[in-house]
Design a protein around this motif. Structure first.
Motif, PDB file in Angstrom:
ATOM      1  N   ILE A 246      39.502  40.762  36.730  1.00 40.79           N
ATOM      2  CA  ILE A 246      40.227  41.837  37.459  1.00 40.79           C
ATOM      3  C   ILE A 246      40.266  41.069  38.990  1.00 40.79           C
ATOM      4  O   ILE A 246      39.169  40.895  39.315  1.00 40.79           O
ATOM      5  N   PRO A 247      41.515  41.026  39.571  1.00 41.29           N
ATOM      6  CA  PRO A 247      41.310  40.428  40.933  1.00 41.29           C
ATOM      7  C   PRO A 247      40.652  41.253  42.005  1.00 41.29           C
ATOM      8  O   PRO A 247      40.651  42.400  41.986  1.00 41.29           O
ATOM      9  N   GLY A 248      39.900  40.413  42.544  1.00 42.69           N
ATOM     10  CA  GLY A 248      39.168  41.213  43.687  1.00 42.69           C
ATOM     11  C   GLY A 248      37.719  41.508  43.310  1.00 42.69           C
ATOM     12  O   GLY A 248      36.911  42.263  44.111  1.00 42.69           O
ATOM     13  N   THR A 249      37.418  41.309  42.031  1.00 41.42           N
ATOM     14  CA  THR A 249      35.977  41.701  41.564  1.00 41.42           C
ATOM     15  C   THR A 249      35.369  40.626  40.696  1.00 41.42           C
ATOM     16  O   THR A 249      36.281  39.497  40.369  1.00 41.42           O
ATOM     17  N   LYS A 250      34.227  40.957  40.212  1.00 40.43           N
ATOM     18  CA  LYS A 250      33.521  39.808  39.578  1.00 40.43           C
ATOM     19  C   LYS A 250      33.667  40.453  37.891  1.00 40.43           C
ATOM     20  O   LYS A 250      32.942  39.785  37.172  1.00 40.43           O
ATOM     21  N   SER A 251      34.509  41.449  37.895  1.00 39.71           N
ATOM     22  CA  SER A 251      34.331  41.984  36.264  1.00 39.71           C
ATOM     23  C   SER A 251      35.706  41.375  35.519  1.00 39.71           C
ATOM     24  O   SER A 251      36.532  40.947  36.317  1.00 39.71           O
ATOM     25  N   ILE A 287      40.578  49.867  26.486  1.00 32.50           N
ATOM     26  CA  ILE A 287      40.172  48.879  27.324  1.00 32.50           C
ATOM     27  C   ILE A 287      38.685  48.974  27.890  1.00 32.50           C
ATOM     28  O   ILE A 287      38.066  50.133  28.052  1.00 32.50           O
ATOM     29  N   ARG A 288      38.137  47.771  27.864  1.00 33.00           N
ATOM     30  CA  ARG A 288      36.640  47.871  28.110  1.00 33.00           C
ATOM     31  C   ARG A 288      36.265  46.941  29.550  1.00 33.00           C
ATOM     32  O   ARG A 288      36.606  45.712  29.408  1.00 33.00           O
ATOM     33  N   ILE A 289      35.772  47.455  30.427  1.00 35.52           N
ATOM     34  CA  ILE A 289      35.324  46.657  31.612  1.00 35.52           C
ATOM     35  C   ILE A 289      34.348  45.693  31.086  1.00 35.52           C
ATOM     36  O   ILE A 289      33.145  46.254  30.667  1.00 35.52           O
TER      37      ILE A 289
ATOM     38  N   ILE B 110      42.835  45.487  47.139  1.00 36.97           N
ATOM     39  CA  ILE B 110      42.108  44.396  46.259  1.00 36.97           C
ATOM     40  C   ILE B 110      40.878  44.220  46.937  1.00 36.97           C
ATOM     41  O   ILE B 110      39.904  44.102  46.032  1.00 36.97           O
ATOM     42  N   MET B 113      38.440  47.015  45.248  1.00 34.32           N
ATOM     43  CA  MET B 113      38.541  47.135  43.933  1.00 34.32           C
ATOM     44  C   MET B 113      37.204  47.030  43.055  1.00 34.32           C
ATOM     45  O   MET B 113      36.945  47.660  42.143  1.00 34.32           O
ATOM     46  N   GLN B 114      36.223  46.454  43.813  1.00 32.16           N
ATOM     47  CA  GLN B 114      34.992  46.153  43.030  1.00 32.16           C
ATOM     48  C   GLN B 114      34.428  47.702  42.728  1.00 32.16           C
ATOM     49  O   GLN B 114      33.920  48.071  41.697  1.00 32.16           O
ATOM     50  N   VAL B 117      36.144  49.716  40.096  1.00 33.04           N
ATOM     51  CA  VAL B 117      35.797  49.187  38.744  1.00 33.04           C
ATOM     52  C   VAL B 117      34.449  49.628  38.657  1.00 33.04           C
ATOM     53  O   VAL B 117      34.329  50.120  37.294  1.00 33.04           O
ATOM     54  N   ASP B 118      33.549  49.543  39.559  1.00 33.83           N
ATOM     55  CA  ASP B 118      32.237  50.097  39.273  1.00 33.83           C
ATOM     56  C   ASP B 118      32.039  51.217  38.674  1.00 33.83           C
ATOM     57  O   ASP B 118      31.358  51.953  37.759  1.00 33.83           O
ATOM     58  N   LEU B 120      34.606  53.441  37.468  1.00 35.40           N
ATOM     59  CA  LEU B 120      35.254  53.536  36.286  1.00 35.40           C
ATOM     60  C   LEU B 120      34.301  53.120  35.324  1.00 35.40           C
ATOM     61  O   LEU B 120      34.161  54.065  34.115  1.00 35.40           O
ATOM     62  N   LYS B 121      33.632  52.068  35.507  1.00 37.71           N
ATOM     63  CA  LYS B 121      32.651  51.634  34.273  1.00 37.71           C
ATOM     64  C   LYS B 121      31.583  52.726  34.238  1.00 37.71           C
ATOM     65  O   LYS B 121      31.174  52.917  32.967  1.00 37.71           O
ATOM     66  N   GLN B 125      31.609  54.102  30.409  1.00 39.11           N
ATOM     67  CA  GLN B 125      30.900  53.186  29.654  1.00 39.11           C
ATOM     68  C   GLN B 125      29.285  53.246  29.494  1.00 39.11           C
ATOM     69  O   GLN B 125      28.907  52.595  28.753  1.00 39.11           O
ATOM     70  N   THR B 137      39.638  55.137  32.292  1.00 36.53           N
ATOM     71  CA  THR B 137      40.181  53.820  32.737  1.00 36.53           C
ATOM     72  C   THR B 137      41.555  53.791  31.960  1.00 36.53           C
ATOM     73  O   THR B 137      41.693  54.232  31.125  1.00 36.53           O
ATOM     74  N   GLY B 138      42.269  53.043  32.855  1.00 35.26           N
ATOM     75  CA  GLY B 138      43.778  52.826  32.514  1.00 35.26           C
ATOM     76  C   GLY B 138      44.795  53.773  33.089  1.00 35.26           C
ATOM     77  O   GLY B 138      45.868  53.847  32.672  1.00 35.26           O
TER      78      GLY B 138
END
Lengths: 356, 194
Positions: A246-251, A287-289, B110, B113-114, B117-118, B120-121, B125, B137-138
């Protein structure tokens, strides 16, 4: 005399009134020209209640999704030809090679990922050209022992020739997938069709492509009194598991997908006419991060459910595009009423009133 | 008598010194006031650029003619000057003003995004959240346009004068077609004399 005059005047007046009355009648009739001509009685609009509507609704049978799967079994062939001056006899003895099933499944036989780890080159034994002694292909250097010793290993005597060959037998497997069609039946029920249960289609031994002959099944009465049969043949089913950063992340994102593509045909059982034909697809996604890092195992049940539901939605869309259902019932249940016209044998010259 | 006067004034002077040396004086100024401390990039430049670009962007066809507020994201604004300039401050300021107008919606950039993403996770999850309340997600929305640009400068100095010329360039790019739908620039000249 005066009385006679009064009587004449009165009778003249009555006659005048009668004449006026008679002359005005046709005028009135011509003004009501909307009514039926030649004195025909006005027909009353036919009232159809819900019970009648249900009784008159067209019925449809939806088969389970047919599939045809090609399987290849490794086998070993020993052919002995006995020649005499007058007769020639040959014996073909296919035998299954003792190959580890896991290796075979992952090998070139099945186009598996580990084909390089099990580099066996097989020939198609069903092909007569490859089994004839004169056109026997020379195997690759990586052929295992069983094949090495056998290829064109002709021990000929005066009258006998023995040929040993390794190869594969292609076997076709026919069947029905039972879990994909139910949401499609649901969509059609929502559209107002009566859905008829179809008899299961059981493949016979040495089944061929006549398995897909739906007209034969209609004639055999597999679909009861259904007006239509919607049948689908599985074109492809694929399972993919991809991981992307995922761009911009470490994930990273693990994307697991199950996709199906089915070729559908809708057949009128009375005329065998195909009234709708299309290819529909459906997909289930998970979809799984950071799923790969956590060794995530996707739920196949969830994927299959999503795939079958989205397949049904696509089927409904195609049926709508081809005017079989008027609107997309998968998205809007209120459109049931708009499908009535299709459900009934509507006579364009008659007026029907739908009521509850 | 004179000695008493001298002593008095000395004490007064010392007190004044002590008060003056006790700490910095703090006062609030006008945040929008013109800042001319030196010729380097400053707050007035930031405000001028942001205001000019926002006004121009809102008048651009993709935004003004759009029925629904278009989805936009911030991309990189490159600093091509010799100074340290935090360009995200410029784009953030432009974004704030655009959002206030209500004519544009912004998707996370961008650099953000971290956190997205964090979150959403965490919701999807961990298994801690009630399924009906989860942001799934999605379902993130992709931006139709992205804003990117650059800031460059030309600096000339001599013994007495320092001349700085800044040019700030901004583009609105259609993500699907790759077409640059709008572009504008803001020029600033600053001259400092001794």
């Amino acid at each position: 005399m005066r009385l006679i005059q009064n009587g004449l005047l009165l009778s003249a007046g009555v006659a005048l009134v009668l004449l006026v009355g008679c002359s005005s009648a046709p005028t009135t009739k011509s003004q009501m020209g909307d009514g039926p001509q030649n004195g025909a009685p006005v027909s009353k609009a036919k009232l159809i209640n819900a019970e009648t509507l249900n009784a008159e609704s067209k019925s449809i049978a939806v088969t389970d999704i047919y599939y045809k799967k090609e399987g290849k079994n490794p086998s070993f062939v020993e052919e002995t030809k006995n020649k005499s001056e007058s007769t020639s006899a040959s014996t073909l003895t296919p035998q299954v090679i003792a190959v580890d099933a896991d290796k075979a499944n992952a090998s070139a036989l099945t186009g598996g990922p580990n084909s390089s780890a099990f580099p066996v080159k097989f020939t198609n034994l069903a092909d007569p050209a490859s089994t004839s002694p004169s056109t026997t292909p020379t195997p690759d250097t990586g052929t295992p022992k069983a094949a090495d010793s056998s290829v064109s290993n002709a021990s000929s005597s005066a009258n006998t020739q023995t040929i040993k060959k390794s190869g594969y037998e292609t076997k076709m497997e026919y069947g029905e997938l039972r879990y994909l069609a139910s949401p499609i039946r649901g969509v059609l029920i929502n559209s107002g069709y009566k859905v008829v249960q179809a008899k299961p289609s059981v493949p016979t031994q040495n089944q061929g492509d006549e398995y897909f002959d739906v007209v034969q099944r209609i004639k055999a009465g597999d679909f009861g009194d259904a007006n239509y049969v919607l049948y689908g043949v599985l074109e492809e089913i694929s399972f993919t598991d991809n991981v992307d950063e995922i761009p911009g992340t470490k994930s990273s994102s693990q994307q697991v997908a199950l996709d199906v593509v089915v070729d559908f045909n809708l057949v009128d059982t009375q005329t065998s006419q195909i009234v709708a034909s299309f290819i529909a697809s459906g997909g289930g996604h998970d979809i799984r991060i950071d799923g790969r890092d956590a060794n995530y195992k996707p739920s196949m049940a969830k994927l299959m459910k999503e795939a079958s539901l989205s397949l049904a939605e696509d089927v409904a869309k195609h049926l709508q595009d081809q005017n079989f259902v008027v609107a997309n019932p998968a998205n809007d249940k209120r459109t049931e009423g708009r499908n009535f016209k299709r459900r009934l044998d509507d006579d364009a010259s008659s007026l029907k009133v739908y009521g509850k | 008598m004179n000695a008493r006067k001298i002593t008095f004034f000395s004490v007064l002077l010392c007190s004044a010194f002590l008060i003056a040396c006790s700490g910095p004086q703090v006062r609030y100024g006008d945040a929008k006031g013109v800042e001319t401390v030196n010729a380097n990039y400053g707050s007035t430049d930031l405000q001028m650029i942001a205001e000019s670009m926002t006004r121009s962007l809102l008048q651009s066809k993709p935004i003004s003619a759009s029925k629904d507020a278009p989805r936009v994201t911030l991309a990189e604004v490159k600093n091509k000057t010799s100074e340290y300039i935090d360009t995200t401050v410029i784009t953030d300021k432009i974004r704030t003003q655009l959002l206030k107008s209500g004519q544009v919606r912004f998707a996370v950039s961008i650099s953000e995004m971290q956190n997205q993403v964090d979150e959403l996770k965490r919701q999807n999850q961990t298994g801690l959240y009630k399924s009906g309340t989860i942001s799934k997600t999605g379902n993130m929305q992709g931006a139709q346009y992205r804003i990117e640009g650059s800031i460059a400068s030309i600096v000339k100095t001599n013994k007495d004068v320092k001349d700085v010329y800044y040019v700030f360039n901004l583009n609105l790019i259609d993500n699907e077609s790759g077409l640059i739908e709008w572009a504008d620039e803001k020029e600033i000249r600053k001259t400092a004399t001794r």
